[in-house]
Design an enzyme around this catalytic site. Structure first.
Site, short mmCIF file in Angstrom:
data_model
loop_
_atom_site.label_atom_id
_atom_site.label_comp_id
_atom_site.label_asym_id
_atom_site.label_seq_id
_atom_site.Cartn_x
_atom_site.Cartn_y
_atom_site.Cartn_z
N LYS A 10 3.72 71.59 -26.24
CA LYS A 10 3.45 70.32 -25.53
C LYS A 10 4.22 70.27 -24.23
O LYS A 10 5.24 70.95 -24.06
CB LYS A 10 3.80 69.12 -26.42
CG LYS A 10 5.27 69.00 -26.85
CD LYS A 10 6.17 68.27 -25.86
CE LYS A 10 7.62 68.25 -26.31
NZ LYS A 10 8.57 67.94 -25.22
N ALA A 97 13.07 75.21 -24.98
CA ALA A 97 12.47 75.11 -23.65
C ALA A 97 12.07 73.68 -23.31
O ALA A 97 11.78 73.38 -22.16
CB ALA A 97 11.25 76.02 -23.57
N ASP A 136 9.38 65.19 -32.82
CA ASP A 136 8.13 65.55 -32.12
C ASP A 136 7.03 66.03 -33.06
O ASP A 136 5.92 66.32 -32.62
CB ASP A 136 8.40 66.68 -31.11
CG ASP A 136 9.20 66.20 -29.91
OD1 ASP A 136 9.31 64.98 -29.72
OD2 ASP A 136 9.71 67.07 -29.16
O1 C5P Z 1 14.28 65.46 -34.26
P1 C5P Z 1 14.81 66.68 -33.59
O2 C5P Z 1 15.37 67.68 -34.56
O3 C5P Z 1 13.86 67.28 -32.63
O4 C5P Z 1 16.05 66.18 -32.70
C1 C5P Z 1 17.13 66.99 -32.35
C2 C5P Z 1 18.31 66.11 -31.90
O5 C5P Z 1 18.02 65.51 -30.64
C3 C5P Z 1 18.66 64.98 -32.82
O6 C5P Z 1 19.57 65.37 -33.82
C4 C5P Z 1 19.29 63.94 -31.88
O7 C5P Z 1 20.62 64.29 -31.61
C5 C5P Z 1 18.50 64.17 -30.60
N1 C5P Z 1 17.36 63.24 -30.46
C6 C5P Z 1 17.61 61.91 -30.11
N2 C5P Z 1 16.54 61.06 -29.96
C7 C5P Z 1 15.28 61.49 -30.14
C8 C5P Z 1 15.01 62.84 -30.48
C9 C5P Z 1 16.08 63.69 -30.65
O8 C5P Z 1 18.75 61.50 -29.93
N3 C5P Z 1 14.27 60.63 -29.96
#
Ligand code: C5P
Length: 293
Positions: A10, A97, A136
């Site tokens: 994406k 990325a 995501d």
């Molecule tokens: O959900 P994902 O594993 O992709 O997120 C990785 C990290 O990025 C989370 O642990 C958090 O620290 C941060 N994050 C956030 N707010 C979001 C998505 C991710 O703070 N909406």
């Protein structure tokens, strides 16, 4: 019989961070777009195996930290009926990325396991399971063009007419998403300024996408993460400028970076731009937008 799934990367047409939640996550307003750059996953049921047997060809760890394994665990937790499955992953989406590669693989896993179970869950139910795997992942399950809010789980479809050629490029190391969010906390505090800006610009972006109005989009699209990534990663700004000088209508960072994309109206021009960036040592490839399922 083997089941093959494409896991589409994406980009973000726009991305803003509009608040910090008590659990440390951040509320976003973003317009996400599936693109044809993809990983390919092959799934085969194996009665002699317990759970997931993952082959990544060494591209990344095949242990429980992998989002494919986490997606399978989440799916089997819902059904209460785990089965053995061999998964092989062909990785094409660059890692760390900002292109949602890990989330795309997780989404492909949920869709494949659900297909192997005869479509037990609806797309909406699968998106709910996806939200437990990563922010995501619901978007990657749904695909296409979506306005996403909350941490990405609240989705609204955009009936987009905008389907340009895209050159996706990246140079240097990946960016850690949690670190990028921490930098945003330091810079934007309570995020009231981004919230106002997102509310102001989003309706115009939505309508320009619906009309395929590239001129309007080139002045409207933005990514708030650029404010914290560009100062520490000069190569990102350089790639953006190169894309523009090679003919892109607009060039922007995707997600929390460091990948960038350039928007082109013409396939040949996009090919030439990608070749020039590769010759300069960057990763670059031409892709197109992908509509929902
Ligand atoms: O959900 P994902 O594993 O992709 O997120 C990785 C990290 O990025 C989370 O642990 C958090 O620290 C941060 N994050 C956030 N707010 C979001 C998505 C991710 O703070 N909406």
């Amino acid at each position: 019989m083997a089941l093959t799934k494409k896991a589409y990367a994406k980009i973000n047409w726009m991305l803003d961070v509009v608040g910090r939640r008590a659990d440390g996550y951040h509320n976003l307003v973003t317009v996400m777009q599936s693109v044809s750059l993809c990983d390919t996953l092959t799934f085969e049921r194996r009665d002699d195996v317990a759970g997931i047997l993952l082959d990544t060809g060494g591209a990344l760890p095949a242990d429980d930290s992998n989002l494919i394994c986490r997606a399978a665990r989440a799916y089997f937790k819902e059904t209460g009926k785990p089965f053995g499955v061999q998964v092989s992953l062909e990785k094409k989406i660059p890692m760390q990325a900002g292109m949602g590669g890990g989330s795309a693989d997780a989404a492909a896993t949920l869709l494949a396991l659900n297909e192997m179970e005869g479509g037990r869950f609806s797309l909406k139910e699968l998106c709910r399971v996806a939200a437990t795997v990563g922010a995501d992942v619901p978007f990657c399950v749904a695909g296409g063009t979506k306005i996403c809010r909350g941490i990405g789980e609240k989705m609204e479809t955009v009936d987009s007419c905008f389907s340009p050629y895209l050159v996706v490029a990246m140079a240097g190391e990946g960016v850690s998403t949690p670190q990028a969010f921490r930098a945003m906390d330091e810079k934007f505090g309570d995020f009231s300024l981004p919230e106002r800006e997102a509310a102001k610009r989003l309706p115009a972006i939505k309508s320009a996408l619906e009309q395929g109005d590239v001129n309007a989009l080139s002045t409207l699209l933005y990514n708030r993460f650029e404010d914290v990534i560009l100062p520490v990663r000069p190569r990102v700004e350089e790639l953006k400028q190169q894309l523009l000088s090679l003919g892109a209508n607009v060039a922007l960072m995707s997600g929390s970076g460091p990948s960038v994309f350039g928007v082109f109206g013409d396939a040949k021009e996009a090919e030439r731009a990608a070749e020039a960036l590769c010759a300069g040592g960057a990763f670059a490839t031409v892709c197109q937008t992908v509509s929902a399922g």
